[in-house]
Design a protein around this motif. Structure first.
Motif, mmCIF file in Angstrom:
data_model
loop_
_atom_site.group_PDB
_atom_site.id
_atom_site.type_symbol
_atom_site.label_atom_id
_atom_site.label_comp_id
_atom_site.label_asym_id
_atom_site.label_seq_id
_atom_site.Cartn_x
_atom_site.Cartn_y
_atom_site.Cartn_z
ATOM 1 N N GLN A 101 0.805 -0.972 0.049
ATOM 2 C CA GLN A 101 -0.050 -0.075 -0.074
ATOM 3 C C GLN A 101 0.682 1.113 0.087
ATOM 4 O O GLN A 101 0.243 2.410 -0.016
ATOM 5 N N LEU A 102 2.182 1.158 0.006
ATOM 6 C CA LEU A 102 3.015 2.287 -0.093
ATOM 7 C C LEU A 102 3.676 2.371 -1.430
ATOM 8 O O LEU A 102 4.516 1.738 -1.807
ATOM 9 N N ARG A 103 2.826 2.910 -2.291
ATOM 10 C CA ARG A 103 2.920 2.917 -3.853
ATOM 11 C C ARG A 103 3.870 4.006 -4.199
ATOM 12 O O ARG A 103 4.433 3.626 -5.344
ATOM 13 N N TYR A 104 4.077 5.091 -3.555
ATOM 14 C CA TYR A 104 4.920 6.159 -3.776
ATOM 15 C C TYR A 104 5.112 6.961 -2.863
ATOM 16 O O TYR A 104 4.269 6.635 -1.825
ATOM 17 N N LEU A 105 6.242 7.869 -2.654
ATOM 18 C CA LEU A 105 6.307 8.703 -1.498
ATOM 19 C C LEU A 105 6.645 10.225 -1.929
ATOM 20 O O LEU A 105 7.107 10.322 -3.009
ATOM 21 N N GLN A 106 6.115 11.193 -1.265
ATOM 22 C CA GLN A 106 6.343 12.608 -1.695
ATOM 23 C C GLN A 106 7.878 12.887 -0.824
ATOM 24 O O GLN A 106 8.127 12.158 0.091
ATOM 25 N N PHE A 107 8.377 13.727 -1.270
ATOM 26 C CA PHE A 107 9.680 14.006 -0.555
ATOM 27 C C PHE A 107 10.043 15.628 -0.686
ATOM 28 O O PHE A 107 9.774 16.304 -1.653
ATOM 29 N N CYS A 108 10.235 15.976 0.710
ATOM 30 C CA CYS A 108 10.504 17.374 1.135
ATOM 31 C C CYS A 108 11.321 17.327 2.273
ATOM 32 O O CYS A 108 11.598 16.425 2.659
ATOM 33 N N ASP A 109 11.628 18.587 2.996
ATOM 34 C CA ASP A 109 12.290 18.778 4.096
ATOM 35 C C ASP A 109 11.619 20.143 4.646
ATOM 36 O O ASP A 109 10.955 21.161 4.002
ATOM 37 N N VAL A 110 11.651 20.069 6.209
ATOM 38 C CA VAL A 110 11.154 21.316 6.837
ATOM 39 C C VAL A 110 12.055 21.294 8.085
ATOM 40 O O VAL A 110 12.503 20.317 8.344
ATOM 41 N N PRO A 111 12.023 22.525 8.756
ATOM 42 C CA PRO A 111 12.487 22.603 10.313
ATOM 43 C C PRO A 111 11.793 21.444 11.265
ATOM 44 O O PRO A 111 10.644 21.365 10.640
ATOM 45 N N ALA A 112 12.196 21.027 12.235
ATOM 46 C CA ALA A 112 11.509 20.175 12.986
ATOM 47 C C ALA A 112 10.364 20.902 13.869
ATOM 48 O O ALA A 112 9.333 20.437 14.234
ATOM 49 N N ALA A 113 10.670 22.352 13.951
ATOM 50 C CA ALA A 113 9.592 23.095 14.943
ATOM 51 C C ALA A 113 8.343 23.056 14.019
ATOM 52 O O ALA A 113 8.179 23.431 12.913
ATOM 53 N N ILE A 114 7.234 22.746 14.716
ATOM 54 C CA ILE A 114 6.024 22.648 14.000
ATOM 55 C C ILE A 114 5.194 24.115 14.317
ATOM 56 O O ILE A 114 5.156 24.599 15.482
ATOM 57 N N PRO A 115 4.767 24.709 13.214
ATOM 58 C CA PRO A 115 4.270 26.222 13.501
ATOM 59 C C PRO A 115 3.016 25.955 14.401
ATOM 60 O O PRO A 115 2.407 24.991 14.606
ATOM 61 N N PRO A 116 2.627 27.094 15.220
ATOM 62 C CA PRO A 116 1.836 27.334 16.240
ATOM 63 C C PRO A 116 0.275 27.035 15.931
ATOM 64 O O PRO A 116 -0.533 26.813 16.610
ATOM 65 N N SER A 117 0.056 27.476 14.460
ATOM 66 C CA SER A 117 -1.356 27.275 14.097
ATOM 67 C C SER A 117 -1.635 26.556 12.866
ATOM 68 O O SER A 117 -0.722 26.372 12.170
ATOM 69 N N MET A 118 -2.775 25.882 12.616
ATOM 70 C CA MET A 118 -3.049 25.360 11.487
ATOM 71 C C MET A 118 -2.937 26.307 10.240
ATOM 72 O O MET A 118 -2.430 25.737 9.101
#
Length: 271
Positions: A185-202
């Motif tokens: 069921q893991l047919r493909y993967l998207q790929f990118c990076d970001v800082p570890a800190a999650i922003p405070p709002s949606m």
């Protein structure tokens, strides 16, 4: 077998679909992702469903360059929408040689959404396509566990869960959660990076997702660990919107940088 590496539409969203294909070719990708249906009301809209001049142009550019279509997007499961409403776009994706259809779960009625996804998988299957559910923290399929449950309910062989490192991080999913998903069921993967800190709002998470990510290996996510937790050789769709950088760097150069960064991470996995 060479791993398919695909240029996602969001990475170079300022380009028209034919230009995206040419960009993928010149930047060195084997595949491209096409956005047949806009993800937001502010995106450019193209006449890219059915037998249109633009569809014929995209088909011609694909044939001329040899670039293949990994996925087509974005198919939303919405309240009150019939799965059959998607058929013209599904047929267009098949005509253009897509392998996978990217699905977003936007129906708050859990039972109805699970049934709709199963019906969508059946529709995709009639065209020989996979249907992959991408979990995003602002949708009703909020995290990996939720997406895995919906996909498992479908019982369809062509159903899959799509992991994007951005959403994996921002939904607080864990590497050990990947064991919830059968490898098929893991047919493909998207790929990118970001800082570890999650922003405070949606709202801030949404803004980051759509406009400002980092090239793979230039943030703080455990991309090597992620790649080691999924099937070897899984196709990668490189999705790295960088709107600030786009003010001074053209689409092809950004696509090249994203691909080079992806290959550097892949080299670490293979060490």
């Amino acid at each position: 077998m060479t791993r398919p590496l695909s240029l996602a539409a969001l990475t170079v969203l300022e380009l028209t679909p034919p230009a995206m294909v040419r960009c993928a070719f010149h930047a060195g990708y084997s595949h491209v992702g096409l956005r047949l249906i806009p993800a937001t009301g502010t995106e450019p809209r193209y006449d890219l469903v059915g037998d249109t001049p633009l569809v014929r142009e995209v088909a011609a550019v694909l044939a001329d360059t040899g670039v293949q279509v990994l996925d087509a997007e974005i198919f939303r499961l919405l309240p009150g929408q019939r799965v059959g409403d998607h058929e013209a776009a599904v047929a267009t994706a098949a005509r253009l040689g897509a392998r996978e259809l990217l699905v977003a779960g936007n129906d708050p009625d859990d039972a109805r959404q699970m049934d709709a996804f199963a019906d969508f998988c059946a529709l995709a299957g009639r065209y020989g396509l996979g249907a992959v559910l991408e979990f995003m923290p602002w949708t009703e399929a909020k995290d990996l566990a939720a997406a895995a449950r919906i996909v498992a309910h479908s019982g369809c062989a062509n159903a899959g869960v799509l992991i994007d490192p951005f959403h994996f991080s921002r939904s607080r999913s864990r590497l050990e959660d990947i064991a919830l998903v059968p490898p098929a069921q893991l047919r493909y993967l998207q790929f990118c990076d970001v800082p570890a800190a999650i922003p405070p709002s949606m709202d801030a998470i949404l803004a980051e997702a759509r406009a400002e990510r980092l090239f793979p290996g230039e943030g703080e996510l455990d991309l090597v660990g992620l790649l080691r937790a999924v099937p070897p050789g899984i196709p990668l769709s490189v999705e790295v919107p960088t709107q600030r950088l786009a003010r001074t760097v053209d689409a092809t150069e950004r696509a090249r940088r994203a691909l080079a960064a992806t290959r550097r991470v892949l080299a670490q996995v293979e060490e």
